[in-house]
Motif scaffolding. Structure first.
Motif, PDB file in Angstrom:
ATOM      1  N   MET A   1       0.796  -1.181  -0.205  1.00 26.64           N
ATOM      2  CA  MET A   1       0.004  -0.030  -0.122  1.00 26.64           C
ATOM      3  C   MET A   1       0.820   1.147  -0.057  1.00 26.64           C
ATOM      4  O   MET A   1       1.854   1.103   0.666  1.00 26.64           O
ATOM      5  N   PRO A   2       0.646   2.298  -0.845  1.00 31.50           N
ATOM      6  CA  PRO A   2       1.520   3.632  -1.144  1.00 31.50           C
ATOM      7  C   PRO A   2       1.332   4.066   0.589  1.00 31.50           C
ATOM      8  O   PRO A   2       0.439   4.146   1.225  1.00 31.50           O
ATOM      9  N   PHE A   3       2.781   4.747   0.619  1.00 28.88           N
ATOM     10  CA  PHE A   3       2.797   5.590   2.059  1.00 28.88           C
ATOM     11  C   PHE A   3       1.948   6.477   2.352  1.00 28.88           C
ATOM     12  O   PHE A   3       1.282   6.513   3.530  1.00 28.88           O
ATOM     13  N   PHE A   4       1.566   7.319   1.397  1.00 26.80           N
ATOM     14  CA  PHE A   4       0.612   8.291   1.562  1.00 26.80           C
ATOM     15  C   PHE A   4      -0.882   8.065   1.943  1.00 26.80           C
ATOM     16  O   PHE A   4      -1.543   8.576   2.771  1.00 26.80           O
ATOM     17  N   LEU A   5      -1.026   6.969   1.507  1.00 33.72           N
ATOM     18  CA  LEU A   5      -2.556   6.339   1.817  1.00 33.72           C
ATOM     19  C   LEU A   5      -2.479   5.642   3.074  1.00 33.72           C
ATOM     20  O   LEU A   5      -3.465   6.075   3.809  1.00 33.72           O
ATOM     21  N   CYS A   6      -1.473   5.098   3.563  1.00 36.99           N
ATOM     22  CA  CYS A   6      -1.158   4.500   4.995  1.00 36.99           C
ATOM     23  C   CYS A   6      -1.342   5.904   5.914  1.00 36.99           C
ATOM     24  O   CYS A   6      -2.094   5.811   7.126  1.00 36.99           O
ATOM     25  N   VAL A   7      -0.746   6.994   5.668  1.00 36.72           N
ATOM     26  CA  VAL A   7      -0.493   8.061   6.517  1.00 36.72           C
ATOM     27  C   VAL A   7      -2.103   8.775   6.571  1.00 36.72           C
ATOM     28  O   VAL A   7      -2.596   8.986   7.727  1.00 36.72           O
ATOM     29  N   LEU A   8      -2.775   8.672   5.373  1.00 36.30           N
ATOM     30  CA  LEU A   8      -4.072   9.345   5.180  1.00 36.30           C
ATOM     31  C   LEU A   8      -4.981   8.661   6.182  1.00 36.30           C
ATOM     32  O   LEU A   8      -5.800   8.798   6.999  1.00 36.30           O
ATOM     33  N   LEU A   9      -5.091   7.368   6.264  1.00 31.70           N
ATOM     34  CA  LEU A   9      -5.752   6.280   6.626  1.00 31.70           C
ATOM     35  C   LEU A   9      -5.564   6.342   8.357  1.00 31.70           C
ATOM     36  O   LEU A   9      -6.448   6.266   9.121  1.00 31.70           O
ATOM     37  N   SER A  10      -4.372   6.290   8.693  1.00 33.31           N
ATOM     38  CA  SER A  10      -3.768   6.263   9.927  1.00 33.31           C
ATOM     39  C   SER A  10      -4.544   7.789  10.428  1.00 33.31           C
ATOM     40  O   SER A  10      -5.037   7.739  11.774  1.00 33.31           O
ATOM     41  N   GLY A  11      -4.378   8.790  10.009  1.00 30.12           N
ATOM     42  CA  GLY A  11      -4.744   9.966  10.483  1.00 30.12           C
ATOM     43  C   GLY A  11      -6.198   9.865  10.752  1.00 30.12           C
ATOM     44  O   GLY A  11      -6.984  10.323  11.759  1.00 30.12           O
ATOM     45  N   ALA A  12      -7.016   9.326   9.647  1.00 34.44           N
ATOM     46  CA  ALA A  12      -8.288   9.272   9.743  1.00 34.44           C
ATOM     47  C   ALA A  12      -9.014   8.229  10.860  1.00 34.44           C
ATOM     48  O   ALA A  12      -9.696   8.633  11.539  1.00 34.44           O
ATOM     49  N   LEU A  13      -8.276   7.176  11.067  1.00 29.74           N
ATOM     50  CA  LEU A  13      -8.414   6.191  12.308  1.00 29.74           C
ATOM     51  C   LEU A  13      -8.423   6.932  13.570  1.00 29.74           C
ATOM     52  O   LEU A  13      -9.161   6.992  14.429  1.00 29.74           O
ATOM     53  N   VAL A  14      -7.341   7.664  13.674  1.00 29.99           N
ATOM     54  CA  VAL A  14      -7.046   8.375  15.039  1.00 29.99           C
ATOM     55  C   VAL A  14      -8.048   9.495  15.245  1.00 29.99           C
ATOM     56  O   VAL A  14      -8.542   9.774  16.150  1.00 29.99           O
ATOM     57  N   LEU A  15      -8.453  10.072  13.949  1.00 30.85           N
ATOM     58  CA  LEU A  15      -9.493  11.142  14.072  1.00 30.85           C
ATOM     59  C   LEU A  15     -10.657  10.583  14.543  1.00 30.85           C
ATOM     60  O   LEU A  15     -11.456  11.162  15.484  1.00 30.85           O
ATOM     61  N   ILE A  16     -11.133   9.556  13.899  1.00 28.21           N
ATOM     62  CA  ILE A  16     -12.453   9.264  14.219  1.00 28.21           C
ATOM     63  C   ILE A  16     -12.659   8.461  15.801  1.00 28.21           C
ATOM     64  O   ILE A  16     -13.425   8.626  16.490  1.00 28.21           O
ATOM     65  N   GLY A  17     -11.405   7.825  16.025  1.00 30.14           N
ATOM     66  CA  GLY A  17     -11.094   7.346  17.489  1.00 30.14           C
ATOM     67  C   GLY A  17     -11.347   8.601  18.566  1.00 30.14           C
ATOM     68  O   GLY A  17     -11.940   8.665  19.545  1.00 30.14           O
ATOM     69  N   LEU A  18     -10.521   9.664  18.337  1.00 31.69           N
ATOM     70  CA  LEU A  18     -10.696  10.680  19.121  1.00 31.69           C
ATOM     71  C   LEU A  18     -12.239  11.345  19.177  1.00 31.69           C
ATOM     72  O   LEU A  18     -12.493  11.778  20.268  1.00 31.69           O
ATOM     73  N   VAL A  19     -12.667  11.249  18.218  1.00 37.42           N
ATOM     74  CA  VAL A  19     -14.207  11.981  17.986  1.00 37.42           C
ATOM     75  C   VAL A  19     -15.049  10.684  18.860  1.00 37.42           C
ATOM     76  O   VAL A  19     -16.013  11.396  19.875  1.00 37.42           O
ATOM     77  N   GLY A  20     -14.872   9.717  18.605  1.00 43.23           N
ATOM     78  CA  GLY A  20     -15.448   8.911  19.442  1.00 43.23           C
ATOM     79  C   GLY A  20     -15.369   8.815  20.965  1.00 43.23           C
ATOM     80  O   GLY A  20     -16.500   8.828  21.941  1.00 43.23           O
ATOM     81  N   LEU A  21     -14.109   8.950  21.267  1.00 42.85           N
ATOM     82  CA  LEU A  21     -13.555   9.113  22.689  1.00 42.85           C
ATOM     83  C   LEU A  21     -14.300  10.290  23.381  1.00 42.85           C
ATOM     84  O   LEU A  21     -14.596  10.436  24.782  1.00 42.85           O
ATOM     85  N   LEU A  22     -14.292  11.490  22.749  1.00 40.45           N
ATOM     86  CA  LEU A  22     -14.975  12.846  23.283  1.00 40.45           C
ATOM     87  C   LEU A  22     -16.308  12.722  23.179  1.00 40.45           C
ATOM     88  O   LEU A  22     -16.961  13.586  23.936  1.00 40.45           O
ATOM     89  N   TRP A  23     -17.206  12.386  22.053  1.00 40.48           N
ATOM     90  CA  TRP A  23     -18.377  12.508  21.659  1.00 40.48           C
ATOM     91  C   TRP A  23     -19.147  11.559  22.493  1.00 40.48           C
ATOM     92  O   TRP A  23     -20.436  11.890  22.976  1.00 40.48           O
ATOM     93  N   ARG A  24     -19.200  10.161  22.217  1.00 44.64           N
ATOM     94  CA  ARG A  24     -19.617   9.194  22.827  1.00 44.64           C
ATOM     95  C   ARG A  24     -19.736   9.066  24.389  1.00 44.64           C
ATOM     96  O   ARG A  24     -18.820   9.330  24.929  1.00 44.64           O
ATOM     97  N   ASP A  25     -21.066   8.556  24.856  1.00 47.14           N
ATOM     98  CA  ASP A  25     -21.162   8.415  26.404  1.00 47.14           C
ATOM     99  C   ASP A  25     -21.041   6.999  26.853  1.00 47.14           C
ATOM    100  O   ASP A  25     -20.787   6.610  27.968  1.00 47.14           O
ATOM    101  N   VAL A  26     -21.169   6.098  25.827  1.00 35.66           N
ATOM    102  CA  VAL A  26     -21.385   4.697  25.981  1.00 35.66           C
ATOM    103  C   VAL A  26     -19.743   4.134  26.428  1.00 35.66           C
ATOM    104  O   VAL A  26     -18.980   4.485  25.602  1.00 35.66           O
ATOM    105  N   HIS A  27     -19.538   3.394  27.259  1.00 29.75           N
ATOM    106  CA  HIS A  27     -18.372   3.215  27.940  1.00 29.75           C
ATOM    107  C   HIS A  27     -17.799   2.087  26.923  1.00 29.75           C
ATOM    108  O   HIS A  27     -16.545   2.239  26.633  1.00 29.75           O
ATOM    109  N   LEU A  28     -18.538   1.107  26.295  1.00 32.02           N
ATOM    110  CA  LEU A  28     -17.870   0.224  25.424  1.00 32.02           C
ATOM    111  C   LEU A  28     -17.390   0.945  24.196  1.00 32.02           C
ATOM    112  O   LEU A  28     -16.523   0.593  23.455  1.00 32.02           O
ATOM    113  N   THR A  29     -18.421   1.817  23.746  1.00 32.95           N
ATOM    114  CA  THR A  29     -17.887   2.405  22.462  1.00 32.95           C
ATOM    115  C   THR A  29     -16.596   3.336  22.702  1.00 32.95           C
ATOM    116  O   THR A  29     -15.802   3.601  21.785  1.00 32.95           O
TER     117      THR A  29
END
Lengths: 90, 174
Positions: A1-29
């Motif tokens: 997989m090309p490096f730039f795609l990996c960096v983009l995907l990694s950034g998106a995963l971290v961003l989605i995780g951060l949003v979920g961590l701050l936004w959701r109230d459910v413990h398991l989520t």
């Protein structure tokens, strides 16, 4: 997989995780969101280690992968403990 | 290890599927869906790792992803929605057990990582093993992981974590 795609995907995963961590109230989520952030970090470590030809980066990625189940188990234990305290009226 | 060479379309599909599973984790209404999507995300990450010739990490990710999916499907209660805390409840205060567990995790990734990457006396880093012996990445990683010094650190870290989690759980029972 090309490096730039990996960096983009990694950034998106971290961003989605951060949003979920701050936004959701459910413990398991929240736990799953933290695991998503760890997944993103793992991907970035592997991609960078491959591009720079440093195997040490893959060793650290393996360490981060090892954190995944630990984080989940500890988070579930803390959540169960909190629920049992609520049940006892503490 | 040879890396998997796929077409650009395959890479794009792999990335889109990974993103989609992450979004399912974010917006899932039921816990079992979130857990299953996380397991699928980890499995997709294992596939991506294979394309980057990281065989050992891919194997670890695949095992974790598969076990997450299986446990979610077997133990998950699909009829029960996620537990939402009551509105107006105060957030629980962080106890000493949570802080201790956090310190244990930092110890695990900090000390373990430094000793894995760094070079303790008499031991070589994984990159040096590859450079000197022309070894495969997987062999070099195994050599770095199972050196006596590093293995000791990993075992001690695991013991510290187990004790911390155990004390946390036992404190919850009493």
């Amino acid at each position: 997989m090309p490096f730039f795609l990996c960096v983009l995907l990694s950034g998106a995963l971290v961003l989605i995780g951060l949003v979920g961590l701050l936004w959701r109230d459910v413990h398991l989520t929240r736990l799953a969101s933290a695991a998503l952030m760890l997944n993103g970090a793992t991907l970035l470590l592997i991609a960078t280690a491959t591009v720079l030809r440093q195997v040490d980066g893959k060793a650290v990625a393996l360490l981060v992968v090892g954190l995944l189940p630990v984080e989940y188990v500890v988070g579930l234990a803390i959540g169960d403990n909190g629920n049992s305290r609520k049940g006892r009226g503490m | 290890m040879e890396s998997l060479d796929l077409s650009v379309l395959s890479y794009a599909l792999l990335a889109l599927a990974t993103l989609a599973s992450a979004l399912v984790v974010l917006f899932a209404r039921r816990a079992v869906y979130a857990s299953t999507a996380l397991g699928l995300n980890t499995l997709l990450l294992a596939a991506i790792s294979l394309t980057l010739s990281a065989g050992l990490v891919a194997a670890a990710l695949a095992m974790i992803g598969m076990s997450t999916v299986l446990v979610s499907l077997i133990l998950g209660d699909a009829d029960r929605p996620c537990q939402v805390p009551d509105v107006g409840n105060e957030r629980p205060r962080r106890s000493r057990g949570v802080v201790a567990t956090g310190i244990g995790l930092v110890f695990w990734i900090g000390v373990g990582g430094v000793l894995l990457v760094g070079n303790p006396p008499g031991h070589r880093g994984a990159t040096e093993v590859v450079a000197s012996a022309g070894a495969d990445d997987t062999v070099a990683l195994a050599a770095a992981l199972f050196g006596p010094c590093r293995l000791g650190v990993v075992i001690i870290s695991l013991i510290v974590l187990t004790v911390l989690v155990g004390s946390r759980l036992s404190r919850g029972e009493h």
